[in-house]
Design a protein around this motif. Structure first.
Motif, PDB file in Angstrom:
ATOM      1  N   SER A 240       0.787  -1.340   0.108  1.00 46.88           N
ATOM      2  CA  SER A 240       0.080  -0.025   0.135  1.00 46.88           C
ATOM      3  C   SER A 240       0.933   1.357   0.022  1.00 46.88           C
ATOM      4  O   SER A 240       1.944   1.439   0.604  1.00 46.88           O
ATOM      5  CB  SER A 240      -0.925   0.043   1.344  1.00 46.88           C
ATOM      6  OG  SER A 240      -1.727  -1.026   1.364  1.00 46.88           O
ATOM      7  N   CYS A 241       0.323   2.230  -0.425  1.00 50.49           N
ATOM      8  CA  CYS A 241       0.836   3.602  -0.283  1.00 50.49           C
ATOM      9  C   CYS A 241       0.308   4.231   0.891  1.00 50.49           C
ATOM     10  O   CYS A 241      -0.606   3.925   1.470  1.00 50.49           O
ATOM     11  CB  CYS A 241       0.594   4.449  -1.750  1.00 50.49           C
ATOM     12  SG  CYS A 241      -0.944   4.889  -1.874  1.00 50.49           S
ATOM     13  N   THR A 242       0.940   5.233   1.496  1.00 53.29           N
ATOM     14  CA  THR A 242       0.409   5.739   2.755  1.00 53.29           C
ATOM     15  C   THR A 242      -0.465   6.993   2.527  1.00 53.29           C
ATOM     16  O   THR A 242      -1.066   7.347   3.116  1.00 53.29           O
ATOM     17  CB  THR A 242       1.737   6.684   3.371  1.00 53.29           C
ATOM     18  OG1 THR A 242       2.326   7.532   2.503  1.00 53.29           O
ATOM     19  CG2 THR A 242       2.486   5.496   3.830  1.00 53.29           C
ATOM     20  N   TYR A 243      -0.470   7.425   0.967  1.00 52.03           N
ATOM     21  CA  TYR A 243      -1.411   8.490   0.685  1.00 52.03           C
ATOM     22  C   TYR A 243      -1.576   8.499  -0.855  1.00 52.03           C
ATOM     23  O   TYR A 243      -0.491   8.677  -1.509  1.00 52.03           O
ATOM     24  CB  TYR A 243      -0.701   9.827   0.986  1.00 52.03           C
ATOM     25  CG  TYR A 243      -1.673  11.066   0.992  1.00 52.03           C
ATOM     26  CD1 TYR A 243      -2.642  11.391  -0.030  1.00 52.03           C
ATOM     27  CD2 TYR A 243      -1.674  12.011   1.988  1.00 52.03           C
ATOM     28  CE1 TYR A 243      -3.297  12.557  -0.096  1.00 52.03           C
ATOM     29  CE2 TYR A 243      -2.443  13.150   2.027  1.00 52.03           C
ATOM     30  CZ  TYR A 243      -3.425  13.467   0.933  1.00 52.03           C
ATOM     31  OH  TYR A 243      -4.012  14.764   0.628  1.00 52.03           O
ATOM     32  N   PRO A 244      -2.591   8.235  -1.326  1.00 54.92           N
ATOM     33  CA  PRO A 244      -2.917   7.866  -2.722  1.00 54.92           C
ATOM     34  C   PRO A 244      -2.868   9.320  -3.688  1.00 54.92           C
ATOM     35  O   PRO A 244      -3.948   9.557  -4.198  1.00 54.92           O
ATOM     36  CB  PRO A 244      -4.114   7.060  -3.116  1.00 54.92           C
ATOM     37  CG  PRO A 244      -5.040   7.615  -1.664  1.00 54.92           C
ATOM     38  CD  PRO A 244      -4.071   7.823  -0.659  1.00 54.92           C
ATOM     39  N   VAL A 245      -1.981  10.034  -3.492  1.00 50.33           N
ATOM     40  CA  VAL A 245      -1.775  11.239  -4.405  1.00 50.33           C
ATOM     41  C   VAL A 245      -0.302  11.332  -4.634  1.00 50.33           C
ATOM     42  O   VAL A 245       0.467  11.160  -3.597  1.00 50.33           O
ATOM     43  CB  VAL A 245      -2.545  12.516  -3.543  1.00 50.33           C
ATOM     44  CG1 VAL A 245      -1.878  13.848  -4.575  1.00 50.33           C
ATOM     45  CG2 VAL A 245      -3.747  12.379  -3.567  1.00 50.33           C
ATOM     46  N   SER A 246       0.310  12.045  -5.830  1.00 51.32           N
ATOM     47  CA  SER A 246       1.580  11.798  -6.131  1.00 51.32           C
ATOM     48  C   SER A 246       2.415  12.253  -5.253  1.00 51.32           C
ATOM     49  O   SER A 246       3.533  11.545  -4.590  1.00 51.32           O
ATOM     50  CB  SER A 246       1.677  12.623  -7.466  1.00 51.32           C
ATOM     51  OG  SER A 246       1.051  11.803  -8.523  1.00 51.32           O
ATOM     52  N   THR A 247       2.348  13.749  -5.146  1.00 48.84           N
ATOM     53  CA  THR A 247       3.433  14.365  -4.194  1.00 48.84           C
ATOM     54  C   THR A 247       3.473  13.667  -2.769  1.00 48.84           C
ATOM     55  O   THR A 247       4.824  13.372  -2.091  1.00 48.84           O
ATOM     56  CB  THR A 247       3.294  15.888  -4.127  1.00 48.84           C
ATOM     57  OG1 THR A 247       3.417  16.545  -5.363  1.00 48.84           O
ATOM     58  CG2 THR A 247       4.641  16.577  -2.943  1.00 48.84           C
ATOM     59  N   PRO A 248       2.378  13.641  -2.020  1.00 50.13           N
ATOM     60  CA  PRO A 248       2.328  13.239  -0.615  1.00 50.13           C
ATOM     61  C   PRO A 248       2.871  11.645  -0.495  1.00 50.13           C
ATOM     62  O   PRO A 248       3.766  11.176   0.300  1.00 50.13           O
ATOM     63  CB  PRO A 248       1.191  13.417   0.001  1.00 50.13           C
ATOM     64  CG  PRO A 248       0.243  13.547  -1.496  1.00 50.13           C
ATOM     65  CD  PRO A 248       0.985  14.060  -2.039  1.00 50.13           C
ATOM     66  N   SER A 249       2.594  10.853  -1.469  1.00 53.05           N
ATOM     67  CA  SER A 249       3.065   9.333  -1.699  1.00 53.05           C
ATOM     68  C   SER A 249       4.593   9.351  -1.623  1.00 53.05           C
ATOM     69  O   SER A 249       5.287   8.675  -0.982  1.00 53.05           O
ATOM     70  CB  SER A 249       2.438   8.656  -2.663  1.00 53.05           C
ATOM     71  OG  SER A 249       2.942   7.410  -2.749  1.00 53.05           O
ATOM     72  N   ARG A 250       5.209  10.267  -2.429  1.00 53.45           N
ATOM     73  CA  ARG A 250       6.463  10.206  -2.817  1.00 53.45           C
ATOM     74  C   ARG A 250       7.225  10.690  -1.692  1.00 53.45           C
ATOM     75  O   ARG A 250       8.465  10.554  -1.347  1.00 53.45           O
ATOM     76  CB  ARG A 250       6.613  11.080  -4.006  1.00 53.45           C
ATOM     77  CG  ARG A 250       6.210  10.331  -5.273  1.00 53.45           C
ATOM     78  CD  ARG A 250       6.163  11.259  -6.523  1.00 53.45           C
ATOM     79  NE  ARG A 250       5.192  10.734  -7.513  1.00 53.45           N
ATOM     80  CZ  ARG A 250       5.932  10.189  -8.551  1.00 53.45           C
ATOM     81  NH1 ARG A 250       7.165  10.456  -8.791  1.00 53.45           N
ATOM     82  NH2 ARG A 250       5.097   9.473  -9.851  1.00 53.45           N
ATOM     83  N   MET A 251       6.632  11.873  -1.025  1.00 53.44           N
ATOM     84  CA  MET A 251       7.348  12.414   0.149  1.00 53.44           C
ATOM     85  C   MET A 251       7.412  11.454   1.266  1.00 53.44           C
ATOM     86  O   MET A 251       8.389  11.338   2.030  1.00 53.44           O
ATOM     87  CB  MET A 251       6.480  13.775   0.845  1.00 53.44           C
ATOM     88  CG  MET A 251       6.846  14.997  -0.339  1.00 53.44           C
ATOM     89  SD  MET A 251       5.690  16.228   0.454  1.00 53.44           S
ATOM     90  CE  MET A 251       6.339  16.891   1.669  1.00 53.44           C
ATOM     91  N   SER A 252       6.288  10.534   1.449  1.00 54.98           N
ATOM     92  CA  SER A 252       6.245   9.681   2.699  1.00 54.98           C
ATOM     93  C   SER A 252       7.296   8.567   2.076  1.00 54.98           C
ATOM     94  O   SER A 252       8.111   8.145   3.163  1.00 54.98           O
ATOM     95  CB  SER A 252       5.001   8.958   2.854  1.00 54.98           C
ATOM     96  OG  SER A 252       4.821   8.104   3.623  1.00 54.98           O
ATOM     97  N   LEU A 253       7.368   8.095   0.979  1.00 50.73           N
ATOM     98  CA  LEU A 253       8.234   7.166   0.608  1.00 50.73           C
ATOM     99  C   LEU A 253       9.773   7.784   0.695  1.00 50.73           C
ATOM    100  O   LEU A 253      10.556   6.716   0.998  1.00 50.73           O
ATOM    101  CB  LEU A 253       8.001   6.685  -0.959  1.00 50.73           C
ATOM    102  CG  LEU A 253       8.536   5.543  -1.402  1.00 50.73           C
ATOM    103  CD1 LEU A 253       7.672   5.250  -2.755  1.00 50.73           C
ATOM    104  CD2 LEU A 253       9.969   5.718  -2.045  1.00 50.73           C
ATOM    105  N   MET A 254       9.904   8.765   0.451  1.00 52.04           N
ATOM    106  CA  MET A 254      11.429   9.245   0.406  1.00 52.04           C
ATOM    107  C   MET A 254      11.855   9.530   1.854  1.00 52.04           C
ATOM    108  O   MET A 254      13.145   9.221   2.230  1.00 52.04           O
ATOM    109  CB  MET A 254      11.385  10.895  -0.341  1.00 52.04           C
ATOM    110  CG  MET A 254      11.293  10.519  -1.775  1.00 52.04           C
ATOM    111  SD  MET A 254      12.993  10.361  -2.574  1.00 52.04           S
ATOM    112  CE  MET A 254      13.552  11.941  -2.291  1.00 52.04           C
TER     113      MET A 254
END
Length: 505
Positions: free
Chosen positions: A47-61
């Protein structure tokens, strides 16, 4: 040769996990991902932590949940106190590089990457408006079809070429320095366009969405039901399949080129997406919502010591990739991460219990920075948080509905069991997980703190065209200036997405 493995992180944007041959789709051609899956451990419940581009990527990073790293919506920034995944690897001797879209906001467009030869370096959206007359916006399923962008200029083609170029040069110059490289592709995210041969391949081949009912959605989800004609929905699904096929071929060229050069022999390969796409399920398109089409992502991990063809059903989150790769590479973990080390599952997917019994996700409409789309902080039904384990998902909408889905018996999430007395104990357990180190009051307090800090980190620069090149000396120039003539135009009728936020830096 260094003893530490290289890291190749391949990411697409908005790839619905089910639209892949390795996931059982009988129609789409993902021969290259299927080939990678055969040598990988496949995580079926990632799962992603937030299903929108920037927040998902920020959380992943950052390896943190969205509310703990200011990942409130698109155009937010990673504050400097957060150690990022590439920055941590760079600090331990890795050469780090990002090629393609990442959708960072603010002044820092590197965020721990040492090199960034091509991508959305001027905080535009990183998606090429298509058809061209819609620039600087684009539509979604409404304009699906054959691309007008010359194929050599399509960003997914350029991502492949520039990633290969960087790694071949690195091999020539620093063969003993391990590398951490992210190749980040824009498709299958809208605009839903691809070269004509891909579009034609899927005409009249893609079935309609299995669940098209939207009348009984709760209020948060109802915000994301588009006004599409039946023909637009059909063409949109066909074009989405075409985009998955096209970007699969781009990734195949990358993997083939790296394999020929011997660059995959000592390399951990990760394939994932930042979030999914609803593709008409429940009448919904895009992301934002808590359903599996939006939240669940494909996740493949291959490399030395990782069993080929393994699969894991345990829940895992994209924010776990940071600590997991640290463990696989023998690096220490930085303090304060919310992600957990899942390296044992990677090495032995049959090993049993996951390192965390659930994976969390959330979305916050009141964190949006764009004026016309902003939701009041005290609005009901404006945010949600969910937790899922291997079988069950529990959702709470702030000042709204609670939902419980049995993902095994009801994979399309049509029946809400939250009010079923037989599920009371399960709801209580999952509610306890949901509120672990979390509260809605804390979310609002943190958002206010983050808003007050934001202005000092903005760039003050207007966005450029969707992508830029960066020269070795740091100079940046637009990659598509001639294609779009770099004019700020009135947004034409029919545009439903992709408007470059000119007021933001």
């Amino acid at each position: 040769m260094t003893n530490r493995p290289n890291i190749l992180w391949i990411m697409t944007d908005e790839h619905n996990r089910d639209v892949a041959g390795f996931a059982g789709d009988p129609i789409v051609d993902t021969a290259n991902l299927d080939r990678l899956a055969a040598r990988s451990v496949r995580f079926d419940n990632a799962s992603c932590t937030y299903p929108v581009s920037t927040p998902s990527r920020m959380s992943l990073m950052t390896g943190r949940e969205a509310h703990r790293c200011a990942a409130w919506s698109n155009h937010w920034i990673i504050f400097p106190e957060h150690v990022t995944w590439p920055a941590h690897f760079a600090a331990h001797g890795y050469r780090t590089c990002l090629v393609g879209k990442m959708h960072f906001g603010g002044r820092d467009q590197m965020n721990g990457f040492q090199h960034r030869p091509y991508g959305d370096l001027r905080h535009a959206l990183g998606h090429q408006p298509d058809p061209l007359h819609m620039y600087p916006g684009y539509a979604n399923a409404e304009s699906a079809g054959v691309t007008e962008v010359p194929e050599s200029l399509i960003q997914d083609v350029v991502v492949t070429r520039e990633t290969l170029a960087f790694l071949l040069e690195h091999q020539s110059r620093e063969p003993n320095t391990p590398w951490f490289v992210c190749a980040s592709y824009g498709r299958p995210h809208s605009p839903l366009t691809a070269p004509g041969r891909y579009i034609r391949r899927y005409r009249r081949q893609v079935p309609p969405a299995p669940v098209g009912r939207s009348s009984d959605l709760e209020p948060f989800a109802r915000n994301f039901v588009p006004e599409l004609t039946g023909e637009q929905a059909v063409r949109g699904r066909e074009a989405y399949y075409a985009c998955v096929d096209f970007v699969d071929d781009c990734m195949g060229e990358l993997l083939d080129g790296l394999e020929r050069a011997g660059l995959l022999d000592h390399t951990i390969i990760i394939y994932t997406a930042d979030h999914g796409d609803m593709l008409g399920h429940h009448g919904l398109w895009g992301k934002h919502v808590y359903y599996e089409g939006s939240v669940r992502v494909p996740l493949l991990i291959a490399g030395p010591g990782i069993p080929a063809g393994g699969s894991a059903r345990q829940p895992i989150s994209l924010m776990d990739l940071f600590p997991t790769t640290c463990a696989l590479a023998g690096l220490p973990l930085p303090p304060g991460l919310d992600g957990v080390d899942a390296s044992q599952l990677v090495r032995d997917p049959a090993s049993g219990a996951p390192p965390r019994p659930f994976a969390p996700s959330a979305a916050y409409r009141y964190g949006v920075r764009i004026n016309y789309a902003r939701t009041p902080d005290d609005a009901p039904n404006a945010a949600w948080r969910c937790v899922r384990d291997e079988r069950w998902k529990y959702v709470e909408v702030e000042r709204g509905t609670s939902l419980l889905f049995d993902l095994e018996d009801d994979p399309l999430e049509t029946t809400n069991l939250a009010a079923d007395p037989a599920q009371a104990a399960r709801c209580a357990q999952m509610r306890e997980w949901l509120y672990q180190d979390f509260s809605w009051e804390g979310v609002h307090a943190q958002l206010e703190k983050d808003r007050s800090r934001l202005p000092e980190f903005l760039s003050g620069l207007p966005p450029g065209t969707p992508n830029q090149y960066m020269l070795p000396d740091g100079r940046v120039f637009d990659a598509e200036k001639s294609l779009y003539d770099a004019r700020w135009l009135m947004i034409p009728p029919g545009v439903t997405g992709g408007i470059i936020p000119q007021q933001f830096g």
